[in-house]
Design an enzyme around this catalytic site. Structure first.
Site, PDB file in Angstrom:
ATOM      1  N   THR A 197      -7.087  72.922  66.823  1.00 42.41           N
ATOM      2  CA  THR A 197      -6.177  72.280  67.770  1.00 42.41           C
ATOM      3  C   THR A 197      -4.737  72.564  67.345  1.00 42.41           C
ATOM      4  O   THR A 197      -4.432  72.693  66.162  1.00 42.41           O
ATOM      5  CB  THR A 197      -6.416  70.764  67.856  1.00 42.41           C
ATOM      6  OG1 THR A 197      -6.079  70.139  66.619  1.00 42.41           O
ATOM      7  CG2 THR A 197      -7.874  70.472  68.206  1.00 42.41           C
ATOM      8  N   GLY A 198      -3.863  72.686  68.350  1.00 45.54           N
ATOM      9  CA  GLY A 198      -2.477  73.050  68.035  1.00 45.54           C
ATOM     10  C   GLY A 198      -2.409  74.377  67.312  1.00 45.54           C
ATOM     11  O   GLY A 198      -1.637  74.552  66.374  1.00 45.54           O
ATOM     12  N   GLY A 208       2.919  77.741  63.952  1.00 49.86           N
ATOM     13  CA  GLY A 208       3.023  77.083  62.652  1.00 49.86           C
ATOM     14  C   GLY A 208       1.775  77.170  61.802  1.00 49.86           C
ATOM     15  O   GLY A 208       1.128  78.225  61.694  1.00 49.86           O
ATOM     16  N   ILE A 209       1.413  76.050  61.192  1.00 53.25           N
ATOM     17  CA  ILE A 209       0.241  75.996  60.322  1.00 53.25           C
ATOM     18  C   ILE A 209      -1.025  76.334  61.102  1.00 53.25           C
ATOM     19  O   ILE A 209      -1.894  77.061  60.616  1.00 53.25           O
ATOM     20  CB  ILE A 209       0.136  74.609  59.658  1.00 53.25           C
ATOM     21  CG1 ILE A 209       1.247  74.439  58.611  1.00 53.25           C
ATOM     22  CG2 ILE A 209      -1.244  74.414  59.017  1.00 53.25           C
ATOM     23  CD1 ILE A 209       1.346  73.042  58.028  1.00 53.25           C
ATOM     24  N   GLY A 210      -1.127  75.820  62.317  1.00 50.38           N
ATOM     25  CA  GLY A 210      -2.313  76.113  63.136  1.00 50.38           C
ATOM     26  C   GLY A 210      -2.490  77.592  63.373  1.00 50.38           C
ATOM     27  O   GLY A 210      -3.594  78.123  63.265  1.00 50.38           O
ATOM     28  N   SER A 238      -0.529  65.175  55.998  1.00 49.09           N
ATOM     29  CA  SER A 238       0.826  65.408  55.515  1.00 49.09           C
ATOM     30  C   SER A 238       1.022  64.676  54.202  1.00 49.09           C
ATOM     31  O   SER A 238       0.390  63.643  53.951  1.00 49.09           O
ATOM     32  CB  SER A 238       1.853  64.908  56.534  1.00 49.09           C
ATOM     33  OG  SER A 238       3.152  64.863  55.968  1.00 49.09           O
ATOM     34  N   TYR A 266       4.939  58.579  62.090  1.00 42.36           N
ATOM     35  CA  TYR A 266       4.290  59.812  61.633  1.00 42.36           C
ATOM     36  C   TYR A 266       3.493  59.551  60.354  1.00 42.36           C
ATOM     37  O   TYR A 266       2.339  59.977  60.231  1.00 42.36           O
ATOM     38  CB  TYR A 266       5.361  60.878  61.390  1.00 42.36           C
ATOM     39  CG  TYR A 266       4.839  62.217  60.932  1.00 42.36           C
ATOM     40  CD1 TYR A 266       4.297  63.124  61.837  1.00 42.36           C
ATOM     41  CD2 TYR A 266       4.910  62.590  59.593  1.00 42.36           C
ATOM     42  CE1 TYR A 266       3.831  64.360  61.421  1.00 42.36           C
ATOM     43  CE2 TYR A 266       4.450  63.826  59.167  1.00 42.36           C
ATOM     44  CZ  TYR A 266       3.912  64.710  60.083  1.00 42.36           C
ATOM     45  OH  TYR A 266       3.450  65.936  59.661  1.00 42.36           O
TER      46      TYR A 266
END
Length: 241
Positions: free
Chosen positions: A7-8, A12-14, A138, A151
């Site tokens: 997902t996502g 970036g990281i995805g 995170s 967050y």
């Protein structure tokens, strides 16, 4: 051949995780919500390299869209062996400025999405007696962050989900882990000034931000390893020891 949903997964990281898995022979469904062009570009690039990837637009903070994403992945590639819950957003604001809408948006996108996606894939994993689930959390889920309360709460919730679910699913040979990155150079940090980046670097023993590719290699290891479950692994350059 294994199949993963990320997902996502368009940026970036995805994106780095998608590239790492696809280039190592894993079928990947790249989920995106708003980053359509980035998803299309990534699919084209990886397809040209001989990888098996598909893209699917879904707001996974909504149960029905998460369900449709899982159905699409099963239609394209059969059973799902790997789920990477990476979709997430952040807002930098004082706690007293957080509105109900801000709170609900962050919790829905970061935490509820992981709940929905995991519930949608896990029944087949239990039946098949195999599966790997990785939640991209995170460092702030571990330590908390000033001006990022919502967050931090959402990521701490992902870590709680990871530990509890790892215990519940272990008898079915399903492993659940979190990766809790520290400072990683992605679009989420694109607004930092040169001075702010240097200030963060000075707090990190290794003296630099991490890369999305380093997080992706951690994900690949967790997929290949057969004895690690319920862990919160934090690639953070020694920022938190």
């Amino acid at each position: 051949m294994s199949t993963a949903i990320v997902t996502g997964g368009a940026k970036g990281i995805g994106k780095a995780i998608v590239e790492e898995l696809a280039k190592n022979g894993i079928n990947v469904v790249i989920n995106y919500n708003k980053s359509e062009q980035a998803a299309k570009d990534l699919r084209q690039e990886l397809t040209q390299d001989g990888c098996n990837v598909e893209i699917y637009k879904a707001d996974v903070s909504k149960r029905e869209e998460a369900k449709k994403l899982v159905s699409y992945a099963k239609e394209k590639f059969g059973e799902i062996d790997i789920l990477i819950n990476n979709a997430g957003i952040d807002k930098w604001q004082l706690f007293t400025d957080i509105t109900d809408a801000d709170w609900n948006e962050i919790i829905s996108c970061n935490l509820n999405s992981a709940f929905y996606m995991t519930q949608e894939v896990v029944k087949d994993m239990i039946h098949n007696k195999k599966g790997t689930i990785i939640n991209i959390s995170s460092i702030w889920g571990i330590t908390g962050a000033s001006c990022e309360v919502a967050y931090s709460v959402s990521k701490a919730g992902m870590d709680g989900l990871t530990k509890a679910l790892a215990k519940e699913l272990a008898p079915s040979e399903i492993r659940v882990n979190s990766i809790a990155p520290g400072a990683i150079m992605t679009d989420m940090n694109k607004n930092l000034t040169k001075e702010e980046i240097e200030e963060v670097n000075n707090q990190i023993p290794l003296g630099r931000f991490g890369t999305p590719q380093e997080v992706a290699k951690c994900a690949k290891w967790l997929i290949e390893d057969s004895y690690t479950t319920g862990q919160i692994i934090s690639p953070n350059g020694g920022w938190v020891i």
